[in-house]
Motif scaffolding. Sequence first.
Motif, PDB file in Angstrom:
ATOM      1  N   GLN A 243      -4.590 -12.882   6.282  1.00 60.57           N
ATOM      2  CA  GLN A 243      -4.228 -13.446   4.931  1.00 60.57           C
ATOM      3  C   GLN A 243      -5.065 -13.188   3.912  1.00 60.57           C
ATOM      4  O   GLN A 243      -5.201 -13.368   2.576  1.00 60.57           O
ATOM      5  CB  GLN A 243      -3.999 -15.069   5.043  1.00 60.57           C
ATOM      6  CG  GLN A 243      -3.031 -15.305   5.898  1.00 60.57           C
ATOM      7  CD  GLN A 243      -2.810 -17.012   6.058  1.00 60.57           C
ATOM      8  OE1 GLN A 243      -3.515 -17.389   6.507  1.00 60.57           O
ATOM      9  NE2 GLN A 243      -1.565 -17.309   5.502  1.00 60.57           N
ATOM     10  N   ASN A 244      -6.232 -12.737   4.300  1.00 62.72           N
ATOM     11  CA  ASN A 244      -7.399 -12.039   3.375  1.00 62.72           C
ATOM     12  C   ASN A 244      -7.948 -10.764   3.599  1.00 62.72           C
ATOM     13  O   ASN A 244      -7.930 -10.370   4.927  1.00 62.72           O
ATOM     14  CB  ASN A 244      -8.625 -13.200   3.098  1.00 62.72           C
ATOM     15  CG  ASN A 244      -8.034 -14.380   2.640  1.00 62.72           C
ATOM     16  OD1 ASN A 244      -7.629 -14.569   1.640  1.00 62.72           O
ATOM     17  ND2 ASN A 244      -8.236 -15.538   3.361  1.00 62.72           N
ATOM     18  N   LEU A 245      -8.523  -9.929   2.679  1.00 56.96           N
ATOM     19  CA  LEU A 245      -8.924  -8.809   3.162  1.00 56.96           C
ATOM     20  C   LEU A 245     -10.428  -8.978   3.508  1.00 56.96           C
ATOM     21  O   LEU A 245     -10.946  -9.864   3.045  1.00 56.96           O
ATOM     22  CB  LEU A 245      -9.158  -8.144   1.640  1.00 56.96           C
ATOM     23  CG  LEU A 245      -9.957  -6.523   1.805  1.00 56.96           C
ATOM     24  CD1 LEU A 245      -8.743  -5.710   2.735  1.00 56.96           C
ATOM     25  CD2 LEU A 245      -9.916  -5.958   0.570  1.00 56.96           C
ATOM     26  N   PRO A 246     -10.811  -8.307   4.573  1.00 54.37           N
ATOM     27  CA  PRO A 246     -11.991  -8.439   5.300  1.00 54.37           C
ATOM     28  C   PRO A 246     -13.016  -8.504   4.402  1.00 54.37           C
ATOM     29  O   PRO A 246     -13.206  -7.633   3.298  1.00 54.37           O
ATOM     30  CB  PRO A 246     -12.189  -7.473   6.505  1.00 54.37           C
ATOM     31  CG  PRO A 246     -10.846  -6.979   6.800  1.00 54.37           C
ATOM     32  CD  PRO A 246     -10.171  -7.297   5.270  1.00 54.37           C
ATOM     33  N   PRO A 247     -14.189  -9.449   4.460  1.00 56.96           N
ATOM     34  CA  PRO A 247     -15.355  -9.266   3.377  1.00 56.96           C
ATOM     35  C   PRO A 247     -15.955  -8.008   3.427  1.00 56.96           C
ATOM     36  O   PRO A 247     -16.280  -7.533   4.296  1.00 56.96           O
ATOM     37  CB  PRO A 247     -16.139 -10.357   3.797  1.00 56.96           C
ATOM     38  CG  PRO A 247     -15.462 -11.221   4.806  1.00 56.96           C
ATOM     39  CD  PRO A 247     -14.422 -10.398   5.225  1.00 56.96           C
ATOM     40  N   LYS A 248     -16.079  -7.341   1.985  1.00 55.37           N
ATOM     41  CA  LYS A 248     -16.897  -6.379   1.850  1.00 55.37           C
ATOM     42  C   LYS A 248     -15.998  -5.004   2.385  1.00 55.37           C
ATOM     43  O   LYS A 248     -16.770  -4.161   2.566  1.00 55.37           O
ATOM     44  CB  LYS A 248     -18.180  -6.377   2.394  1.00 55.37           C
ATOM     45  CG  LYS A 248     -19.021  -7.535   1.528  1.00 55.37           C
ATOM     46  CD  LYS A 248     -20.471  -7.486   1.953  1.00 55.37           C
ATOM     47  CE  LYS A 248     -21.041  -8.636   1.251  1.00 55.37           C
ATOM     48  NZ  LYS A 248     -22.443  -8.872   1.125  1.00 55.37           N
ATOM     49  N   TRP A 249     -14.804  -5.259   2.316  1.00 57.05           N
ATOM     50  CA  TRP A 249     -14.048  -3.928   2.940  1.00 57.05           C
ATOM     51  C   TRP A 249     -14.264  -2.926   2.163  1.00 57.05           C
ATOM     52  O   TRP A 249     -14.120  -2.925   0.959  1.00 57.05           O
ATOM     53  CB  TRP A 249     -12.575  -4.509   3.042  1.00 57.05           C
ATOM     54  CG  TRP A 249     -11.705  -3.186   3.669  1.00 57.05           C
ATOM     55  CD1 TRP A 249     -11.470  -3.421   4.830  1.00 57.05           C
ATOM     56  CD2 TRP A 249     -11.231  -2.215   3.025  1.00 57.05           C
ATOM     57  NE1 TRP A 249     -10.545  -2.042   5.134  1.00 57.05           N
ATOM     58  CE2 TRP A 249     -10.564  -1.444   3.920  1.00 57.05           C
ATOM     59  CE3 TRP A 249     -11.125  -1.922   1.647  1.00 57.05           C
ATOM     60  CZ2 TRP A 249      -9.722  -0.262   3.923  1.00 57.05           C
ATOM     61  CZ3 TRP A 249     -10.386  -0.635   1.406  1.00 57.05           C
ATOM     62  CH2 TRP A 249      -9.614   0.182   2.438  1.00 57.05           C
ATOM     63  N   THR A 250     -14.525  -1.650   2.694  1.00 51.83           N
ATOM     64  CA  THR A 250     -14.547  -0.329   1.835  1.00 51.83           C
ATOM     65  C   THR A 250     -13.560   0.698   2.619  1.00 51.83           C
ATOM     66  O   THR A 250     -13.019   0.290   3.839  1.00 51.83           O
ATOM     67  CB  THR A 250     -15.910   0.228   2.063  1.00 51.83           C
ATOM     68  OG1 THR A 250     -16.309   0.614   3.424  1.00 51.83           O
ATOM     69  CG2 THR A 250     -16.688  -0.979   1.419  1.00 51.83           C
ATOM     70  N   PRO A 251     -13.366   1.537   2.063  1.00 52.08           N
ATOM     71  CA  PRO A 251     -12.641   2.957   2.780  1.00 52.08           C
ATOM     72  C   PRO A 251     -12.966   3.305   4.142  1.00 52.08           C
ATOM     73  O   PRO A 251     -12.394   4.078   4.875  1.00 52.08           O
ATOM     74  CB  PRO A 251     -12.421   3.798   1.615  1.00 52.08           C
ATOM     75  CG  PRO A 251     -12.478   3.194   0.395  1.00 52.08           C
ATOM     76  CD  PRO A 251     -13.525   1.996   0.673  1.00 52.08           C
ATOM     77  N   ASP A 252     -14.322   2.824   4.281  1.00 55.50           N
ATOM     78  CA  ASP A 252     -15.078   3.449   5.693  1.00 55.50           C
ATOM     79  C   ASP A 252     -14.467   2.502   6.895  1.00 55.50           C
ATOM     80  O   ASP A 252     -14.815   2.789   7.992  1.00 55.50           O
ATOM     81  CB  ASP A 252     -16.509   3.355   5.396  1.00 55.50           C
ATOM     82  CG  ASP A 252     -17.046   4.190   4.572  1.00 55.50           C
ATOM     83  OD1 ASP A 252     -16.393   5.468   4.592  1.00 55.50           O
ATOM     84  OD2 ASP A 252     -17.991   4.128   3.897  1.00 55.50           O
ATOM     85  N   PHE A 253     -14.064   1.321   6.462  1.00 55.85           N
ATOM     86  CA  PHE A 253     -13.421   0.111   7.613  1.00 55.85           C
ATOM     87  C   PHE A 253     -12.082   0.917   7.989  1.00 55.85           C
ATOM     88  O   PHE A 253     -11.426   1.401   7.139  1.00 55.85           O
ATOM     89  CB  PHE A 253     -13.051  -1.062   6.781  1.00 55.85           C
ATOM     90  CG  PHE A 253     -14.729  -1.851   6.751  1.00 55.85           C
ATOM     91  CD1 PHE A 253     -15.593  -1.294   5.991  1.00 55.85           C
ATOM     92  CD2 PHE A 253     -14.919  -3.127   7.373  1.00 55.85           C
ATOM     93  CE1 PHE A 253     -17.006  -1.783   5.914  1.00 55.85           C
ATOM     94  CE2 PHE A 253     -16.146  -3.838   7.200  1.00 55.85           C
ATOM     95  CZ  PHE A 253     -17.025  -3.157   6.185  1.00 55.85           C
ATOM     96  N   PRO A 254     -11.579   0.264   9.023  1.00 51.94           N
ATOM     97  CA  PRO A 254     -10.229   0.395   9.487  1.00 51.94           C
ATOM     98  C   PRO A 254      -9.275  -0.225   8.345  1.00 51.94           C
ATOM     99  O   PRO A 254      -9.880  -1.071   7.732  1.00 51.94           O
ATOM    100  CB  PRO A 254     -10.054  -0.165  10.898  1.00 51.94           C
ATOM    101  CG  PRO A 254     -11.325  -0.391  11.211  1.00 51.94           C
ATOM    102  CD  PRO A 254     -12.372  -0.589   9.966  1.00 51.94           C
ATOM    103  N   PRO A 255      -8.123   0.381   8.463  1.00 53.87           N
ATOM    104  CA  PRO A 255      -7.019  -0.231   7.395  1.00 53.87           C
ATOM    105  C   PRO A 255      -6.742  -1.670   7.838  1.00 53.87           C
ATOM    106  O   PRO A 255      -7.080  -2.237   8.825  1.00 53.87           O
ATOM    107  CB  PRO A 255      -5.838   0.643   7.922  1.00 53.87           C
ATOM    108  CG  PRO A 255      -6.281   1.917   8.305  1.00 53.87           C
ATOM    109  CD  PRO A 255      -7.330   1.374   9.270  1.00 53.87           C
ATOM    110  N   ALA A 256      -6.432  -2.407   6.639  1.00 54.92           N
ATOM    111  CA  ALA A 256      -6.127  -3.910   6.715  1.00 54.92           C
ATOM    112  C   ALA A 256      -5.203  -4.136   6.068  1.00 54.92           C
ATOM    113  O   ALA A 256      -4.411  -3.762   5.199  1.00 54.92           O
ATOM    114  CB  ALA A 256      -7.186  -4.736   6.052  1.00 54.92           C
TER     115      ALA A 256
END
Length: 118
Positions: free
Chosen positions: A19-32
């Motif tokens: 229900q929320n974007l993972p904290p500090k998500w960046t394009p280096d993370f897997p898709p959300a």
Amino acid sequence: MKDFLAIQMAGNQGVTVAQNLPPKWTPDFPPAVVIGGDGGGVDEWPAYTGDQVRVTVYAAGRTEARRIAGLCMGWLLALRVPGIGVRPGTGLLDDRDPSTGGFIAGFTVRTRARTQSF
């Protein structure tokens, strides 16, 4: 709906559904995949809610964001989501998120949940 999409998404390694974007998500993370409510109404007995639900996908690339969002839209409109009636809302829209630098693709669906008498 979140749990339903998480089950459907299980074959796509690393993709999170929340229900929320993972904290500090960046394009280096897997898709959300992020599920959010855009409000709606409630009618009297037999009560039912008619909310609009927003599904937004964050990914490193536009093509990947649109692919995952398209899968989610297809699953929600073609399969039975337990306890929720789902109808089409908006089509697929995409953009670039200035906060994270990632690409986003999203859509809305209209939902209906009805009370049951016992």
